[in-house]
Enzyme design. Structure first.
Site, mmCIF file in Angstrom:
data_model
loop_
_atom_site.group_PDB
_atom_site.id
_atom_site.type_symbol
_atom_site.label_atom_id
_atom_site.label_comp_id
_atom_site.label_asym_id
_atom_site.label_seq_id
_atom_site.Cartn_x
_atom_site.Cartn_y
_atom_site.Cartn_z
ATOM 1 N N GLU A 79 -39.668 -6.271 31.638
ATOM 2 C CA GLU A 79 -38.980 -5.413 32.613
ATOM 3 C C GLU A 79 -37.555 -5.081 32.185
ATOM 4 O OE1 GLU A 79 -40.731 -8.087 33.377
ATOM 5 O OE2 GLU A 79 -42.283 -7.479 34.812
ATOM 6 N N PHE A 141 -45.913 -16.379 47.270
ATOM 7 C CA PHE A 141 -46.083 -16.240 45.824
ATOM 8 C C PHE A 141 -45.348 -14.989 45.325
ATOM 9 C CE2 PHE A 141 -48.589 -14.636 42.142
ATOM 10 C CZ PHE A 141 -48.207 -15.640 41.250
ATOM 11 N N GLN A 142 -44.521 -15.176 44.337
ATOM 12 C CA GLN A 142 -43.731 -14.099 43.725
ATOM 13 C C GLN A 142 -42.830 -13.384 44.719
ATOM 14 O OE1 GLN A 142 -46.453 -11.753 41.239
ATOM 15 N NE2 GLN A 142 -45.960 -13.152 39.558
ATOM 16 N N LYS A 191 -46.007 -4.708 50.023
ATOM 17 C CA LYS A 191 -47.353 -4.241 49.686
ATOM 18 C C LYS A 191 -48.066 -3.609 50.882
ATOM 19 C CE LYS A 191 -51.135 -5.754 46.721
ATOM 20 N NZ LYS A 191 -51.720 -6.896 45.984
ATOM 21 N N MET A 502 -19.727 -11.164 16.541
ATOM 22 C CA MET A 502 -18.540 -10.956 17.360
ATOM 23 C C MET A 502 -18.001 -12.292 17.857
ATOM 24 S SD MET A 502 -16.446 -8.761 18.249
ATOM 25 C CE MET A 502 -16.801 -7.048 18.594
#
Ligand SMILES: Cc1ncc(C[n+]2csc(CCOP(=O)(O)OP(=O)(O)O)c2C)c(N)n1
Lengths: 592, 215
Positions: A79, A141-142, A191, A502
């Site tokens: 993502e 969940f999630q 959902k 860097m």
């Protein structure tokens, strides 16, 4: 949420990119039957052609609605890749890039990229799945509180509550991402809301009635400021990213050339003014050119447009342009006098303000001496590097070779680190929207996914190259699978110094060379890694290979990775240390 | 080794001036600390979920010094009014107003004049069961009301400006204060002037966060 007083935003139908996809006719559009199809319809109504994302449980209804849509979905490996690709798409086109992710880990994987877009005011729309409304708050969940997590890093975000309004939420989020000071917006999609039935067409992009960014600046204020600027003895224009965002580069050019005023840009505005023009001083700040830093330090009147006076630009505020009256034009009133006090504040769109300012100038500043001084600084502080034909390859040389081998409108993306600075310093940018990088957040791993987004946004005949660091490349190199699958013609130059250079440079300068966790004793063979992904891999180990291999890699039609073994001890200069005085930029470590 | 050339830092032209921490040009000899002041800011916002979280998150993120924040509905059920007491320098106060105005559901923002009508409510529970008359006397002195009286505790309510509330709390200390709940300041502009208001209720200059001064 697009309630009363909402203002329509014209969809992205004005495209000169020579394609027809933005002009889907009505029959190409998704029929609204569910919340999910309303979401897709809102995107179609806004002229969206591409979405970057990763599937997952809570967002599945939205993907299902995408199945029949003419919108192209680019499935990314991660993502973070999706959000960076979408952001770069926005940088190149000026229209919000769209990314999609599922709830929980999908949404949290977007966070870095959303924060990145927020810092750089990039137009971006993120759509995230969410657990069904009844489960929200139960640690399902999630489940993550995506709206809570992203509140401080979005311009606006929405938790959609009903199938009938979800499409309107998306239209408003799209409108807000694009209008006024651009930025990322997010719509969280439970959902049950996307699965629920509706036939409400969301219409085109809108902005809420409470959002009214000014177009033109106050005319009297413009006249006062122009009067002052015309009197300047040492005038300079500081063009920020807002100039690019407002598509005001032409107006900047006309203004600067007519009144003969030197132009300094910030990093995000690289390319807003042609760097090969004699009035260009390139960009200022921590690793900006010596002459730009001299000019913004010694000026007596600065016209700053579309910049937020970031600390990497200003150095210490106490020493920033300390002799100058500051004319500050910005579309966001909150930027005025936030970091540097504005003697002449102008709130408005950069394009409109340049036009107003141009018309209001009573005469050009009498600044011949200053122009000579500026020209002298350009001679005194040339951007240069030492080269030993038998020694290790200097990264600056590689940047120059690639610049010479590519067309003027080539898009350059970068990771974050030394390579990013060399790519910005030694490439001559002459066209707007060809420099695509991570500035305010400084996000390693930006380069490759950004190249993917830029490739999709660019004209077919425009080249896209990425300068990456070995460290930055390793953070998102999985997106190479996407470039191969989608047959994207991009060329990535990994300026390989076997270090997070860097950091190593700072350790050498400020931590007595104690190189803690900055050197990589072992590096994968990036050329072979490329081949394993199905891309072309190249390797450059000595000067005599540079030009030929660069050409070969550029000629290859598809993704290629060039592993360039550069001098691991090379450092980035000039340098103004954090909080330092721009006028005292160091040309080498012993001047720090 | 870098191949960059040019005069050393100490050989370069130098500017004359200096700025203070807030970016104002100042006399280089006189770098004064910015003075802060206390003021009341009122914001009218759309009543939607998350708006309070947006506003309070903004203050913590930008390190604004907020002394109190109250929120409640208004004459229009779709709108809420947020009243803030802030202690900031002038540029800080300006930033508070501008950043608030940027929050999308915020309709208008305004700093109130010193003469604004301000009230706070405090509920005080004291251990005054043994000397109810004395508690009653102090309560009356501050125009308060007794809400609950029991064998061991008495609970009273006082309303007023901040100074009066602080004085009252001090006066009740003699009984032993068990618990306090304060609401923070609510405020409206005095007389016919508008507090932060909607477009319909006053002439605005169009852009959100600005307003015609109708005094
Ligand atoms: C995600 C992230 N983590 C850490 C940093 C801190 N950081 C800034 S530059 C840098 C080194 C980058 O190394 P590399 O990509 O190899 O580029 P180089 O400097 O060597 O060119 C690091 C670790 C960062 N900017 N971003």
């Amino acid at each position: 949420m697009s309630g009363d007083g909402a203002t329509p935003v014209s969809p992205n139908t004005e495209t000169d990119r020579g394609d027809d996809a933005a002009e889907h006719d009505e029959t190409d559009r998704t029929e609204v039957q569910t919340g999910a199809s309303a979401v897709i319809r809102a995107l179609e109504n806004a002229g969206v052609r591409y979405a970057f994302g990763v599937q997952g449980g809570a967002i599945m209804p939205v993907y299902d609605a995408l199945y029949d849509s003419a919108i192209d979905h680019i499935t990314m490996a991660h993502e973070q890749g999706a959000v960076h690709a979408a952001t770069a798409y926005g940088t190149v086109t000026g229209d919000p890039g769209v990314c999609m992710a599922t709830s929980g880990p999908g949404a949290t994987n977007l966070v870095t990229g959303i924060a990145d877009a927020n810092m750089d005011s990039e137009p971006l729309l993120a759509l995230t799945g969410q657990v069904p409304t009844d489960f929200v708050g139960n640690d399902a969940f999630q489940e993550t509180d995506t709206v809570g997590v992203t509140r401080p890093i979005t311009k606006a975000n929405y938790f959609s509550s009903s199938p009938d309004t979800v499409g309107g939420d998306v239209s408003e989020a799209f409108g807000l991402a694009k209008m006024g000071r651009q930025g990322p917006t997010l719509v969280d999609l439970p959902k049950d809301v996307t699965q629920g039935e509706t036939d409400a067409d969301p219409g085109g992009p809108t902005t809420p009635g409470t959002y009214n960014p000014a177009e033109e600046a106050d005319q009297a204020a413009v006249e006062r400021a122009a009067e002052r600027f015309a009197q300047a003895e040492r005038p300079v224009i500081l063009a920020g990213g807002g100039v690019m965002k407002a598509d005001a580069c032409e107006q900047l050019y006309e203004f600067a050339t007519e009144f003969e005023v030197p132009v300094v840009t910030t990093m995000p505005a690289i390319g807003a003014f042609p760097e090969d023009h004699e009035l260009s001083l390139s960009w200022a700040g921590m690793h900006g050119t010596g002459y730009a830093n001299m000019a913004i330090t010694m000026t007596d009147c600065m016209l700053a447009v579309g910049t937020r006076f970031d600390d990497r630009l200003t150095g210490g505020i106490d020493t920033f342009a300390p002799d100058a009256d500051i004319i500050h034009a910005d579309i966001d009133p909150a930027e005025i006098s936030k970091n540097v006090h504005a003697d002449y504040p102008l709130v408005g769109d950069a394009k409109a303000v340049f036009e107003q300012f141009h018309a209001a100038m009573p005469q050009a500043p009498e600044a011949d001496e200053w122009l000579e001084q500026v020209a002298q600084w350009k001679d005194e502080y040339p951007m240069d590097y030492e080269m030993d034909e038998d020694g290790p390859i200097k990264p600056q040389f590689v940047v120059e070779v690639v610049d010479a081998a590519t067309a003027d409108d080539t898009i350059v993306t970068t990771g974050v680190g030394q390579h990013q600075m060399w790519a910005s310093q030694y490439w001559t940018y002459t066209k707007p929207r060809t420099w695509v990088s991570s500035h305010g957040l400084g996000t390693m791993g930006y380069g490759l996914p950004a190249a993917i987004g830029a490739r999709i946004a660019a004209d077919d005949d425009q080249q896209v190259v990425c300068f990456d660091g070995d460290g930055s490349f390793l953070m998102t190199c999985q997106e190479l699978s996407v470039a191969v699958r989608e047959e994207l013609d991009i060329t990535v130059f990994v300026l390989n110094n076997a270090a997070i250079g860097m950091v190593r440079q700072w350790q050498d300068a400020f931590y007595e060379q104690r190189r803690m966790a900055s050197e990589y004793p072992w590096m994968p063979a990036f050329d072979k890694l490329a081949e394993a992904f199905g891309a072309r891999g190249f390797r450059i180990e000595s000067y005599d290979e540079v030009e030929e291999t660069v050409q070969e890699a550029l000629d290859y039609e598809g993704p290629s990775i060039v592993d360039v073994f550069i001098d691991p001890e090379e450092n980035v200069y000039p340098m103004v240390p954090s909080g330092g005085d721009n006028g005292l930029f160091a040309l080498s470590e012993d001047q720090l | 080794m870098s191949g960059l050339q040019g005069p050393d830092p100490n050989e370069r032209a130098r500017p004359q001036g200096k700025r203070n921490e807030q970016g104002f040009r100042i006399d280089p000899e006189a770098a004064a600390e910015p003075e802060t002041r206390r003021t009341v800011i009122s914001a009218l916002v759309e009543n939607e979920p998350g708006v309070l979280a947006k506003v309070s998150g903004l203050f913590s993120r930008r390190q604004f010094n907020i002394e109190s924040l109250t929120v409640g509905t208004t004459e229009d059920e779709e709108l809420s009014r947020i009243t803030l007491v802030v202690e900031e320098s002038d540029p800080g106060i300006e930033q508070v107003e501008k950043q608030l105005a940027k929050v999308i559901p915020v309709i208008s923002v305004r700093e109130l004049a010193d003469d604004a009508v301000q009230r706070e409510l405090v509920i005080l529970k004291v251990n005054g069961g043994s000397q109810p008359d004395k508690v009653q006397a102090v309560t009356e002195m501050y125009d308060g009301t007794t809400l609950d009286a029991g064998p061991r505790t008495i609970t009273v309510q006082i309303t007023g400006d901040e100074q009066k509330i602080n004085d009252a709390i001090d006066a009740f200390r003699q009984f032993g204060i068990r618990e306090i709940a304060r609401t923070g300041q609510a405020a409206l502009a005095r007389g016919e002037r508008w507090t932060a208001a909607t477009e319909g209720s006053q002439a605005t200059e169009g852009a959100k966060g600005t307003y015609a001064d109708d005094d």
